[in-house]
Design a protein around this motif. Structure first.
Motif, PDB file in Angstrom:
ATOM      1  N   LEU A 199      40.035  31.282  43.147  1.00 25.32           N
ATOM      2  CA  LEU A 199      41.003  32.211  43.715  1.00 25.32           C
ATOM      3  C   LEU A 199      41.078  33.437  42.817  1.00 25.32           C
ATOM      4  O   LEU A 199      41.399  33.329  41.631  1.00 25.32           O
ATOM      5  CB  LEU A 199      42.382  31.560  43.832  1.00 25.32           C
ATOM      6  CG  LEU A 199      43.492  32.433  44.436  1.00 25.32           C
ATOM      7  CD1 LEU A 199      43.156  32.839  45.863  1.00 25.32           C
ATOM      8  CD2 LEU A 199      44.835  31.713  44.382  1.00 25.32           C
ATOM      9  N   LEU A 200      40.783  34.611  43.374  1.00 24.55           N
ATOM     10  CA  LEU A 200      40.728  35.847  42.608  1.00 24.55           C
ATOM     11  C   LEU A 200      41.939  36.726  42.890  1.00 24.55           C
ATOM     12  O   LEU A 200      42.257  37.011  44.053  1.00 24.55           O
ATOM     13  CB  LEU A 200      39.438  36.611  42.966  1.00 24.55           C
ATOM     14  CG  LEU A 200      39.247  38.014  42.382  1.00 24.55           C
ATOM     15  CD1 LEU A 200      39.167  37.964  40.856  1.00 24.55           C
ATOM     16  CD2 LEU A 200      37.986  38.662  42.960  1.00 24.55           C
ATOM     17  N   PHE A 201      42.603  37.165  41.835  1.00 26.59           N
ATOM     18  CA  PHE A 201      43.681  38.140  41.924  1.00 26.59           C
ATOM     19  C   PHE A 201      43.137  39.505  41.488  1.00 26.59           C
ATOM     20  O   PHE A 201      42.365  39.589  40.532  1.00 26.59           O
ATOM     21  CB  PHE A 201      44.851  37.757  41.011  1.00 26.59           C
ATOM     22  CG  PHE A 201      45.657  36.587  41.505  1.00 26.59           C
ATOM     23  CD1 PHE A 201      46.853  36.788  42.191  1.00 26.59           C
ATOM     24  CD2 PHE A 201      45.230  35.286  41.297  1.00 26.59           C
ATOM     25  CE1 PHE A 201      47.604  35.716  42.646  1.00 26.59           C
ATOM     26  CE2 PHE A 201      45.963  34.201  41.748  1.00 26.59           C
ATOM     27  CZ  PHE A 201      47.155  34.415  42.425  1.00 26.59           C
ATOM     28  N   GLY A 202      43.570  40.584  42.143  1.00 26.50           N
ATOM     29  CA  GLY A 202      43.104  41.922  41.782  1.00 26.50           C
ATOM     30  C   GLY A 202      41.734  42.250  42.333  1.00 26.50           C
ATOM     31  O   GLY A 202      41.002  43.056  41.763  1.00 26.50           O
ATOM     32  N   ALA A 203      41.394  41.641  43.474  1.00 29.99           N
ATOM     33  CA  ALA A 203      40.040  41.775  44.022  1.00 29.99           C
ATOM     34  C   ALA A 203      39.706  43.184  44.487  1.00 29.99           C
ATOM     35  O   ALA A 203      38.531  43.535  44.594  1.00 29.99           O
ATOM     36  CB  ALA A 203      39.849  40.800  45.179  1.00 29.99           C
ATOM     37  N   THR A 204      40.718  44.006  44.773  1.00 31.63           N
ATOM     38  CA  THR A 204      40.440  45.363  45.259  1.00 31.63           C
ATOM     39  C   THR A 204      40.536  46.405  44.148  1.00 31.63           C
ATOM     40  O   THR A 204      40.437  47.602  44.415  1.00 31.63           O
ATOM     41  CB  THR A 204      41.413  45.736  46.390  1.00 31.63           C
ATOM     42  OG1 THR A 204      42.756  45.666  45.906  1.00 31.63           O
ATOM     43  CG2 THR A 204      41.261  44.794  47.579  1.00 31.63           C
ATOM     44  N   LYS A 241      34.510  27.062  47.550  1.00 31.00           N
ATOM     45  CA  LYS A 241      35.400  28.002  48.223  1.00 31.00           C
ATOM     46  C   LYS A 241      35.650  29.207  47.331  1.00 31.00           C
ATOM     47  O   LYS A 241      35.794  29.074  46.117  1.00 31.00           O
ATOM     48  CB  LYS A 241      36.738  27.319  48.536  1.00 31.00           C
ATOM     49  CG  LYS A 241      37.740  28.230  49.230  1.00 31.00           C
ATOM     50  CD  LYS A 241      39.112  27.567  49.320  1.00 31.00           C
ATOM     51  CE  LYS A 241      39.122  26.460  50.336  1.00 31.00           C
ATOM     52  NZ  LYS A 241      40.504  25.996  50.629  1.00 31.00           N
ATOM     53  N   ILE A 242      35.700  30.397  47.941  1.00 33.10           N
ATOM     54  CA  ILE A 242      36.071  31.627  47.241  1.00 33.10           C
ATOM     55  C   ILE A 242      37.191  32.283  48.041  1.00 33.10           C
ATOM     56  O   ILE A 242      37.071  32.484  49.252  1.00 33.10           O
ATOM     57  CB  ILE A 242      34.886  32.601  47.121  1.00 33.10           C
ATOM     58  CG1 ILE A 242      33.763  31.981  46.292  1.00 33.10           C
ATOM     59  CG2 ILE A 242      35.334  33.930  46.504  1.00 33.10           C
ATOM     60  CD1 ILE A 242      32.467  32.761  46.351  1.00 33.10           C
ATOM     61  N   GLY A 243      38.281  32.609  47.372  1.00 32.30           N
ATOM     62  CA  GLY A 243      39.389  33.258  48.041  1.00 32.30           C
ATOM     63  C   GLY A 243      39.947  34.393  47.215  1.00 32.30           C
ATOM     64  O   GLY A 243      39.742  34.457  46.002  1.00 32.30           O
ATOM     65  N   ILE A 244      40.637  35.307  47.880  1.00 37.77           N
ATOM     66  CA  ILE A 244      41.338  36.374  47.173  1.00 37.77           C
ATOM     67  C   ILE A 244      42.803  36.341  47.585  1.00 37.77           C
ATOM     68  O   ILE A 244      43.137  36.005  48.714  1.00 37.77           O
ATOM     69  CB  ILE A 244      40.741  37.769  47.457  1.00 37.77           C
ATOM     70  CG1 ILE A 244      40.933  38.166  48.928  1.00 37.77           C
ATOM     71  CG2 ILE A 244      39.273  37.818  47.067  1.00 37.77           C
ATOM     72  CD1 ILE A 244      40.593  39.611  49.226  1.00 37.77           C
ATOM     73  N   VAL A 293      40.941  33.299  38.765  1.00 34.51           N
ATOM     74  CA  VAL A 293      40.335  34.412  38.036  1.00 34.51           C
ATOM     75  C   VAL A 293      41.225  35.627  38.258  1.00 34.51           C
ATOM     76  O   VAL A 293      41.457  36.028  39.397  1.00 34.51           O
ATOM     77  CB  VAL A 293      38.903  34.706  38.522  1.00 34.51           C
ATOM     78  CG1 VAL A 293      38.363  35.961  37.842  1.00 34.51           C
ATOM     79  CG2 VAL A 293      37.990  33.515  38.239  1.00 34.51           C
ATOM     80  N   SER A 294      41.715  36.195  37.175  1.00 32.03           N
ATOM     81  CA  SER A 294      42.578  37.373  37.279  1.00 32.03           C
ATOM     82  C   SER A 294      41.800  38.628  36.918  1.00 32.03           C
ATOM     83  O   SER A 294      41.132  38.682  35.891  1.00 32.03           O
ATOM     84  CB  SER A 294      43.795  37.245  36.355  1.00 32.03           C
ATOM     85  OG  SER A 294      44.527  38.450  36.335  1.00 32.03           O
ATOM     86  N   ALA A 295      41.910  39.628  37.792  1.00 34.46           N
ATOM     87  CA  ALA A 295      41.351  40.949  37.508  1.00 34.46           C
ATOM     88  C   ALA A 295      42.457  41.987  37.670  1.00 34.46           C
ATOM     89  O   ALA A 295      42.200  43.122  38.059  1.00 34.46           O
ATOM     90  CB  ALA A 295      40.183  41.249  38.438  1.00 34.46           C
ATOM     91  N   LEU A 296      43.680  41.581  37.351  1.00 30.54           N
ATOM     92  CA  LEU A 296      44.809  42.486  37.474  1.00 30.54           C
ATOM     93  C   LEU A 296      44.682  43.626  36.478  1.00 30.54           C
ATOM     94  O   LEU A 296      44.210  43.447  35.352  1.00 30.54           O
ATOM     95  CB  LEU A 296      46.117  41.725  37.236  1.00 30.54           C
ATOM     96  CG  LEU A 296      46.455  40.660  38.296  1.00 30.54           C
ATOM     97  CD1 LEU A 296      47.711  39.909  37.901  1.00 30.54           C
ATOM     98  CD2 LEU A 296      46.616  41.298  39.676  1.00 30.54           C
ATOM     99  N   GLY A 297      45.122  44.816  36.879  1.00 28.05           N
ATOM    100  CA  GLY A 297      44.977  46.006  36.050  1.00 28.05           C
ATOM    101  C   GLY A 297      45.952  46.053  34.894  1.00 28.05           C
ATOM    102  O   GLY A 297      46.926  45.297  34.836  1.00 28.05           O
ATOM    103  N   ARG A 298      45.684  46.973  33.973  1.00 31.73           N
ATOM    104  CA  ARG A 298      46.451  47.089  32.738  1.00 31.73           C
ATOM    105  C   ARG A 298      47.961  47.221  32.981  1.00 31.73           C
ATOM    106  O   ARG A 298      48.761  46.636  32.262  1.00 31.73           O
ATOM    107  CB  ARG A 298      45.934  48.304  31.948  1.00 31.73           C
ATOM    108  CG  ARG A 298      46.585  48.506  30.587  1.00 31.73           C
ATOM    109  CD  ARG A 298      45.997  49.728  29.889  1.00 31.73           C
ATOM    110  NE  ARG A 298      44.575  49.580  29.665  1.00 31.73           N
ATOM    111  CZ  ARG A 298      44.050  48.919  28.640  1.00 31.73           C
ATOM    112  NH1 ARG A 298      44.844  48.336  27.749  1.00 31.73           N
ATOM    113  NH2 ARG A 298      42.746  48.847  28.488  1.00 31.73           N
ATOM    114  N   ASN A 299      48.358  47.962  33.996  1.00 38.56           N
ATOM    115  CA  ASN A 299      49.780  48.223  34.219  1.00 38.56           C
ATOM    116  C   ASN A 299      50.554  47.008  34.723  1.00 38.56           C
ATOM    117  O   ASN A 299      51.783  46.970  34.614  1.00 38.56           O
ATOM    118  CB  ASN A 299      49.963  49.383  35.201  1.00 38.56           C
ATOM    119  CG  ASN A 299      49.521  50.711  34.612  1.00 38.56           C
ATOM    120  OD1 ASN A 299      49.495  50.881  33.397  1.00 38.56           O
ATOM    121  ND2 ASN A 299      49.151  51.653  35.465  1.00 38.56           N
TER     122      ASN A 299
END
Length: 324
Positions: free
Chosen positions: A12-17, A37-40, A86-92
Motif C-alpha cells: 500500500l503506497l501513500f503519496g503516489a501522486t 497486490k499493489i494499492g495506493i 510504503v510512504s512517499a509523503l512529501g516533506r511538508n
C-alpha cells in the motif's frame, strides 16, 4: 508475527501522486508479478480531480483506496487488505507518518513499513541533528525508536535526485547551482571537484522494489543507495560533450553558499532548505565507504551520461513545444 521475516507481498503506497511517489508507483507496477497486490491510498479530492489517471491505474491492476489520511478509521480499514506500507509523503506532511506507523504497529496484517526517507541522510554525522530540513524526519525516527517493537522498518536513503540537480534554477535560486542547456550556462558549487552521490528518480523506484524483494537481516534496516557518484566539473564536461559546445561556467563557493543560506533563513525565504541541502551535498554529506546496492541484488542503475541525455531531450522537447 514476532520473530518472522516475511517478504512484502501486498503493498500500500501513500503519496503516489507526489514528486517521487509517481516513480515508486511506476516501478511497483513494472514489477507487479513479484507482488500479490499493489494499492495506493488517496484522498477523495484527488480521486475526483484525477479520476482519469486513477482509472488508468486500475486498468493496470492497481487498487485505489480512497480515504482521509488523518482518519484512524480509514487507515485501519485500508490496512486490513495489505501487509506492507510504503510512504512517499512529501516533506511538508512528513509527520503524518507518525500515526500511520502507530496504526501499522498495532495492525494484525501490516508487518513492514518504509518511511519517506528518500533523499539526504538525516543521520550522516553528528551535525546532522542540527540541520533544519532534517527535523521532521528525525522526529519520525525518534518515534520509531521509542514505540515500534514488532513492525519491520526499512529506511531507503538515496541522496539527491539527479533529475532535479541537473535542471535549471531561475533568478536568485541559480546561486544554489544550475545547468541551463539552452544558454549553455551553469553555476557550480564549491570548487566543482566535490564528489556527490546522486540517485535518479526512476532508480529510487527500482531500488525500493529491489529492497522489497530482498529479505531483511535486521530492523530497522538502513539502505544507503545511489545511481552514480560524480562532480560538478564532470557534469559540465558531459554536457559539453553531448552539446558539442563550450559552456560558460561560474561558481558559488562554499563560503558564499553558507552566507546565502544564513540570509535565506534570516529572511524566512523558501530557498533556505535548498541552500542547506546543497551545502550538505557539497560538503560530502552523500558519500560513504561503500553503498548498499549490493545488499539488494545490485540492480542496474542509470548513469550520468544517460541523465544528461534525458535533460537535453526534455530541453529540446520544451523548446519545440514553445514552453521556453
Amino acid at each position: 508475527m514476532a520473530g518472522d521475516n516475511p517478504l512484502p507481498k501486498k503493498i500500500l503506497l501513500f503519496g503516489a501522486t507526489g514528486v517521487i511517489g509517481k516513480y515508486i508507483l511506476d516501478a511497483l507496477v513494472a514489477s507487479k508479478s513479484s507482488f500479490e497486490k499493489i494499492g495506493i491510498f488517496t484522498s477523495p479530492g484527488t480521486a475526483e480531480n484525477k479520476k482519469a489517471d486513477l482509472d488508468e491505474l486500475k486498468q493496470k491492476g492497481v487498487e485505489v483506496v480512497v480515504g482521509d489520511v488523518n482518519s484512524e478509521e480509514d487507515i485501519k480499514k485500508a490496512y486490513e487488505a495489505y501487509d506492507t506500507v510504503v510512504s512517499a509523503l512529501g516533506r511538508n506532511v512528513i509527520l503524518t507518518q507518525i500515526p500511520l506507523i502507530s496504526l501499522a504497529e498495532a495492525s494484525s496484517t501490516i508487518h513492514t513499513f518504509y518511511p519517506s526517507e528518500y533523499g539526504t541522510d538525516i543521520e550522516y554525522g553528528p551535525s546532522s541533528v542540527n540541520e533544519p530540513p532534517h527535523q521532521r524526519k528525525l522526529q519520525v525516527r525518534k518515534h520509531i525508536r521509542g514505540n515500534v517493537k514488532r513492525l519491520n522498518i526499512t529506511y531507503l536513503v538515496t541522496g539527491p535526485y539527479s533529475d532535479l540537480y541537473l535542471g535549471k534554477m531561475r533568478g536568485n535560486a541559480s546561486k544554489t547551482g544550475t545547468f541551463d542547456p539552452k544558454e549553455k550556462e551553469a553555476v557550480l558549487l564549491g570548487t566543482g571537484n566535490e564528489r556527490v552521490s546522486f540517485t535518479t528518480m526512476a532508480d529510487v523506484g527500482k531500488l525500493l522494489v529491489a529492497a522489497l524483494e530482498t529479505r531483511r537481516t535486521s530492523s530497522p534496516r538502513t539502505l544507503k543507495v545511489n545511481s552514480f557518484t560524480t562532480t560538478s566539473n564532470e557534469i559540465i564536461a558531459e554536457f559539453e560533450k553531448q552539446t558539442g559546445a563550450k559552456w560558460e561556467v561560474s561558481y558559488t563557493s562554499l563560503d558564499e553558499l553558507k552566507r546565502l543560506e544564513k540570509e535565506a533563513y534570516d529572511q524566512d525565504s523558501p530557498l533556505a532548505t535548498v541552500y542547506t541541502l546543497r551545502r550538505i551535498w557539497t560538503e560530502g554529506g552523500t558519500l560513504y565507504n561503500e553503498r548498499d546496492n549490493g545488499k539488494i541484488g545490485e540492480p542496474e542503475t542509470e548513469t550520468l551520461e544517460q541523465q544528461v541525455k534525458l535533460v537535453l531531450e526534455k530541453e529540446t522537447s520544451a523548446f519545440q513545444s514553445g514552453e521556453l
